[in-house]
Scaffold this motif. Structure first.
Motif, PDB file in Angstrom:
ATOM      1  N   ASN A  56      59.404  40.955  26.474  1.00  0.00           N
ATOM      2  CA  ASN A  56      59.777  41.903  27.537  1.00  0.00           C
ATOM      3  C   ASN A  56      58.826  41.852  28.722  1.00  0.00           C
ATOM      4  OD1 ASN A  56      61.969  42.737  26.042  1.00  0.00           O
ATOM      5  ND2 ASN A  56      60.913  44.508  25.154  1.00  0.00           N
ATOM      6  N   ASN A  57      57.558  41.650  28.442  1.00  0.00           N
ATOM      7  CA  ASN A  57      56.586  41.604  29.541  1.00  0.00           C
ATOM      8  C   ASN A  57      55.259  41.039  29.044  1.00  0.00           C
ATOM      9  OD1 ASN A  57      55.615  41.898  32.143  1.00  0.00           O
ATOM     10  ND2 ASN A  57      55.132  44.071  31.939  1.00  0.00           N
ATOM     11  N   ILE A  58      54.548  40.375  29.951  1.00  0.00           N
ATOM     12  CA  ILE A  58      53.180  39.916  29.684  1.00  0.00           C
ATOM     13  C   ILE A  58      52.313  40.347  30.861  1.00  0.00           C
ATOM     14  CG2 ILE A  58      51.667  37.903  29.459  1.00  0.00           C
ATOM     15  CD1 ILE A  58      53.876  36.477  27.968  1.00  0.00           C
ATOM     16  N   ILE A  59      51.193  40.981  30.569  1.00  0.00           N
ATOM     17  CA  ILE A  59      50.238  41.407  31.593  1.00  0.00           C
ATOM     18  C   ILE A  59      48.903  40.746  31.304  1.00  0.00           C
ATOM     19  CG2 ILE A  59      48.962  43.343  32.585  1.00  0.00           C
ATOM     20  CD1 ILE A  59      51.372  45.101  32.098  1.00  0.00           C
ATOM     21  N   ILE A  60      48.340  40.102  32.323  1.00  0.00           N
ATOM     22  CA  ILE A  60      47.043  39.432  32.192  1.00  0.00           C
ATOM     23  C   ILE A  60      45.988  40.273  32.903  1.00  0.00           C
ATOM     24  CG2 ILE A  60      45.749  37.309  32.600  1.00  0.00           C
ATOM     25  CD1 ILE A  60      48.439  35.873  32.951  1.00  0.00           C
ATOM     26  N   ASN A  61      44.957  40.665  32.168  1.00  0.00           N
ATOM     27  CA  ASN A  61      43.827  41.402  32.751  1.00  0.00           C
ATOM     28  C   ASN A  61      42.694  40.430  33.024  1.00  0.00           C
ATOM     29  OD1 ASN A  61      45.534  43.380  31.650  1.00  0.00           O
ATOM     30  ND2 ASN A  61      43.850  44.825  31.421  1.00  0.00           N
ATOM     31  N   THR A  62      42.164  40.438  34.250  1.00  0.00           N
ATOM     32  CA  THR A  62      41.051  39.565  34.600  1.00  0.00           C
ATOM     33  C   THR A  62      39.928  40.375  35.229  1.00  0.00           C
ATOM     34  OG1 THR A  62      41.740  39.076  36.877  1.00  0.00           O
ATOM     35  CG2 THR A  62      42.718  37.738  35.126  1.00  0.00           C
ATOM     36  N   VAL A  63      38.751  39.757  35.285  1.00  0.00           N
ATOM     37  CA  VAL A  63      37.629  40.326  36.034  1.00  0.00           C
ATOM     38  C   VAL A  63      37.163  39.274  37.032  1.00  0.00           C
ATOM     39  CG1 VAL A  63      35.925  39.595  34.285  1.00  0.00           C
ATOM     40  CG2 VAL A  63      35.356  41.436  35.900  1.00  0.00           C
ATOM     41  N   GLY A  64      36.971  39.704  38.282  1.00  0.00           N
ATOM     42  CA  GLY A  64      36.550  38.794  39.326  1.00  0.00           C
ATOM     43  C   GLY A  64      35.050  38.596  39.333  1.00  0.00           C
ATOM     44  N   ALA A  65      34.611  37.601  40.083  1.00  0.00           N
ATOM     45  CA  ALA A  65      33.197  37.255  40.155  1.00  0.00           C
ATOM     46  C   ALA A  65      32.350  38.399  40.698  1.00  0.00           C
ATOM     47  CB  ALA A  65      33.015  36.015  41.032  1.00  0.00           C
ATOM     48  N   TYR A  66      32.975  39.306  41.474  1.00  0.00           N
ATOM     49  CA  TYR A  66      32.216  40.391  42.095  1.00  0.00           C
ATOM     50  C   TYR A  66      32.478  41.740  41.436  1.00  0.00           C
ATOM     51  CZ  TYR A  66      32.010  36.503  45.254  1.00  0.00           C
ATOM     52  OH  TYR A  66      31.835  35.243  45.762  1.00  0.00           O
ATOM     53  N   GLY A  67      33.042  41.688  40.209  1.00  0.00           N
ATOM     54  CA  GLY A  67      33.168  42.893  39.404  1.00  0.00           C
ATOM     55  C   GLY A  67      34.509  43.598  39.470  1.00  0.00           C
ATOM     56  N   ASP A  68      35.387  43.243  40.415  1.00  0.00           N
ATOM     57  CA  ASP A  68      36.702  43.875  40.485  1.00  0.00           C
ATOM     58  C   ASP A  68      37.567  43.434  39.313  1.00  0.00           C
ATOM     59  OD1 ASP A  68      36.213  45.306  42.807  1.00  0.00           O
ATOM     60  OD2 ASP A  68      36.878  43.672  44.108  1.00  0.00           O
ATOM     61  N   GLN A  69      38.395  44.363  38.808  1.00  0.00           N
ATOM     62  CA  GLN A  69      39.306  44.060  37.715  1.00  0.00           C
ATOM     63  C   GLN A  69      40.736  44.032  38.246  1.00  0.00           C
ATOM     64  OE1 GLN A  69      38.536  46.848  34.556  1.00  0.00           O
ATOM     65  NE2 GLN A  69      36.565  45.943  34.042  1.00  0.00           N
ATOM     66  N   TYR A  70      41.511  43.040  37.768  1.00  0.00           N
ATOM     67  CA  TYR A  70      42.877  42.851  38.248  1.00  0.00           C
ATOM     68  C   TYR A  70      43.844  42.792  37.075  1.00  0.00           C
ATOM     69  CZ  TYR A  70      40.361  41.303  42.437  1.00  0.00           C
ATOM     70  OH  TYR A  70      39.519  41.224  43.515  1.00  0.00           O
ATOM     71  N   LYS A  71      45.098  43.178  37.342  1.00  0.00           N
ATOM     72  CA  LYS A  71      46.174  43.056  36.358  1.00  0.00           C
ATOM     73  C   LYS A  71      47.322  42.278  36.987  1.00  0.00           C
ATOM     74  CE  LYS A  71      45.277  47.257  33.657  1.00  0.00           C
ATOM     75  NZ  LYS A  71      45.881  48.491  33.109  1.00  0.00           N
ATOM     76  N   CYS A  83      53.579  39.309  34.531  1.00  0.00           N
ATOM     77  CA  CYS A  83      54.351  38.067  34.453  1.00  0.00           C
ATOM     78  C   CYS A  83      55.831  38.308  34.184  1.00  0.00           C
ATOM     79  CB  CYS A  83      53.784  37.167  33.355  1.00  0.00           C
ATOM     80  SG  CYS A  83      52.031  36.788  33.559  1.00  0.00           S
ATOM     81  N   GLY A  84      56.209  39.495  33.712  1.00  0.00           N
ATOM     82  CA  GLY A  84      57.613  39.791  33.456  1.00  0.00           C
ATOM     83  C   GLY A  84      58.092  39.280  32.109  1.00  0.00           C
ATOM     84  N   GLU A  85      59.417  39.113  31.985  1.00  0.00           N
ATOM     85  CA  GLU A  85      60.010  38.752  30.700  1.00  0.00           C
ATOM     86  C   GLU A  85      60.162  37.239  30.541  1.00  0.00           C
ATOM     87  OE1 GLU A  85      63.847  40.525  30.421  1.00  0.00           O
ATOM     88  OE2 GLU A  85      64.745  39.256  31.952  1.00  0.00           O
ATOM     89  N   PHE A  86      60.218  36.822  29.266  1.00  0.00           N
ATOM     90  CA  PHE A  86      60.392  35.407  28.922  1.00  0.00           C
ATOM     91  C   PHE A  86      61.431  35.302  27.805  1.00  0.00           C
ATOM     92  CE2 PHE A  86      56.265  35.687  30.810  1.00  0.00           C
ATOM     93  CZ  PHE A  86      56.031  34.473  31.425  1.00  0.00           C
ATOM     94  N   LYS A  87      62.245  34.259  27.871  1.00  0.00           N
ATOM     95  CA  LYS A  87      63.194  33.955  26.798  1.00  0.00           C
ATOM     96  C   LYS A  87      63.073  32.470  26.473  1.00  0.00           C
ATOM     97  CE  LYS A  87      66.582  37.583  27.909  1.00  0.00           C
ATOM     98  NZ  LYS A  87      66.264  38.382  26.708  1.00  0.00           N
ATOM     99  N   LEU A  88      62.576  32.176  25.285  1.00  0.00           N
ATOM    100  CA  LEU A  88      62.421  30.788  24.841  1.00  0.00           C
ATOM    101  C   LEU A  88      63.500  30.514  23.794  1.00  0.00           C
ATOM    102  CD1 LEU A  88      58.533  30.526  24.509  1.00  0.00           C
ATOM    103  CD2 LEU A  88      59.979  30.291  26.538  1.00  0.00           C
ATOM    104  N   GLU A  89      64.519  29.758  24.198  1.00  0.00           N
ATOM    105  CA  GLU A  89      65.671  29.510  23.342  1.00  0.00           C
ATOM    106  C   GLU A  89      65.850  28.009  23.116  1.00  0.00           C
ATOM    107  OE1 GLU A  89      68.752  31.344  25.605  1.00  0.00           O
ATOM    108  OE2 GLU A  89      68.326  33.361  24.838  1.00  0.00           O
TER     109      GLU A  89
END
Length: 337
Positions: A288-303, A306-312
């Motif tokens: 249904n959804n994928i969210i990637i959490n990252t941290v930048g070189a200067y301390g900021d955090q980002y989300k 990616c949305g939904e995926f269907k592997l058939e």
């Protein structure tokens, strides 16, 4: 009914066309797991107070680009360049050219290696950026609207070609001391990467849909600036992975050889990390959804969402590079903390 049947037949034909190279005996190569692509070569920063997760890379300064403001000067101007830990520094001679009016108002000036003196081919091991100090002698004032440093990374031969790094030092306003004419004034600025930032993945949050899978599932994360990518199988020995309607949280420690990877992410345009979800076998997967959490070189955090995926696989085995794989450019629906 007729329309649904037609669409189904069309999908089946497209799938068979995708498998045609395999049927003809042509080998379809699979992208190997682990890191790949160009980019900076990261290694431990070292030092007593440095943690094992602190990663640094080496650069050589190749160019200074200076946009002058309305306040120029005819006095001597020099630059001092330091790594961000200030353990490695060098100073240029007076930045002057016999063929131009240097440091003149509203001028755009480019200073290349031939003007660098002791700074020519100096290696700087940095974690986040460089520090640049502008200094001048005399009582005249000097205003710089912007200053950028261009540098090249230290590569690993043909497997890791050099790459350009750019650092934004901002504005400078120096001079104006009222004492002796030979007095020196200076200003130091920390120079951050621009218009991109290096980021590390901390968490990959997956909301599995109504169709889970027991097949092997892999993720691939790529920069949207250069060719740096990393691919890893995501699984755990202690849980039933990729189970239907499950919420799964994969931390950096679950990413195998992709742990501690640094990805350039462009901050000048909307976009984000490029993400691919793939699997083997015949067992379909919906997410249904994928969210990637990252941290930048200067301390900021980002989300990044990616949305939904269907592997058939449509009942056929998954073929690397042909089916059972879906790629997206992730977006940032949240501002950094």
């Amino acid at each position: 009914m007729w329309k649904a049947k037609t669409v189904g037949m069309r999908r089946s034909k497209m799938f068979m066309l995708a498998l045609l190279p395999v049927a003809l005996g042509q080998k379809v190569s699979e992208i190997p797991d682990g890191p790949r692509g160009g980019g900076a070569v990261f290694s431990s920063c070292g030092g007593i107070f440095s943690s094992s997760d602190d990663l640094c890379y080496e650069v050589v300064v190749s160019k200074l680009t200076v946009q002058m403001g309305p306040d120029g000067t005819n006095e001597d101007v020099m630059a001092k360049i330091c790594a961000d830990d200030k353990k490695t520094c060098c100073e240029t001679p007076v930045l002057s050219s016999a063929l131009s009016d240097d440091w003149s108002s509203n001028d755009l000036e480019t200073w290349t290696k031939k003007y660098f003196g002791n700074c020519i081919d100096k290696k700087f091991k940095i974690k986040n950026g460089l520090e640049l100090t502008l200094s001048k002698k005399g009582v005249d004032t000097l205003g710089v609207t912007s200053l950028f440093i261009d540098a090249t990374t230290i590569g690993e031969g043909k497997t890791k070609p050099i790459e350009i790094e750019r650092f934004d030092c901002g504005k400078y306003n120096i001079g104006g001391k009222a004492d002796a004419a030979n007095s020196t004034s200076s200003q130091s600025q920390f120079c951050r990467t621009s218009p991109y930032e290096y980021e590390r993945v901390q968490v990959v949050n997956v909301t599995v849909g109504p169709d889970g899978t027991d097949d092997n599932v892999k993720i691939e994360i790529c920069s949207d600036v250069n060719t740096v990518c990393c691919k890893a199988k995501i699984s755990s020995l202690l849980s039933d992975d990729w189970k239907k309607n499950n919420i799964e949280v994969w931390k950096e420690s679950n990413l195998g050889d992709c742990k501690n990877m640094q990805y350039k992410v462009n901050k000048a345009v909307d976009g984000g990390l490029r993400f691919t979800l793939s699997k083997d076998g015949k067992d379909d997967l919906s997410v249904n959804n994928i969210i990637i959490n990252t941290v930048g070189a200067y301390g900021d955090q980002y989300k990044y969402e990616c949305g939904e995926f269907k592997l058939e696989s449509q009942g056929q085995p998954c073929v690397p590079g042909v089916n059972c794989s879906q790629s997206k450019v992730s977006l940032i629906p949240f501002f950094p903390k």
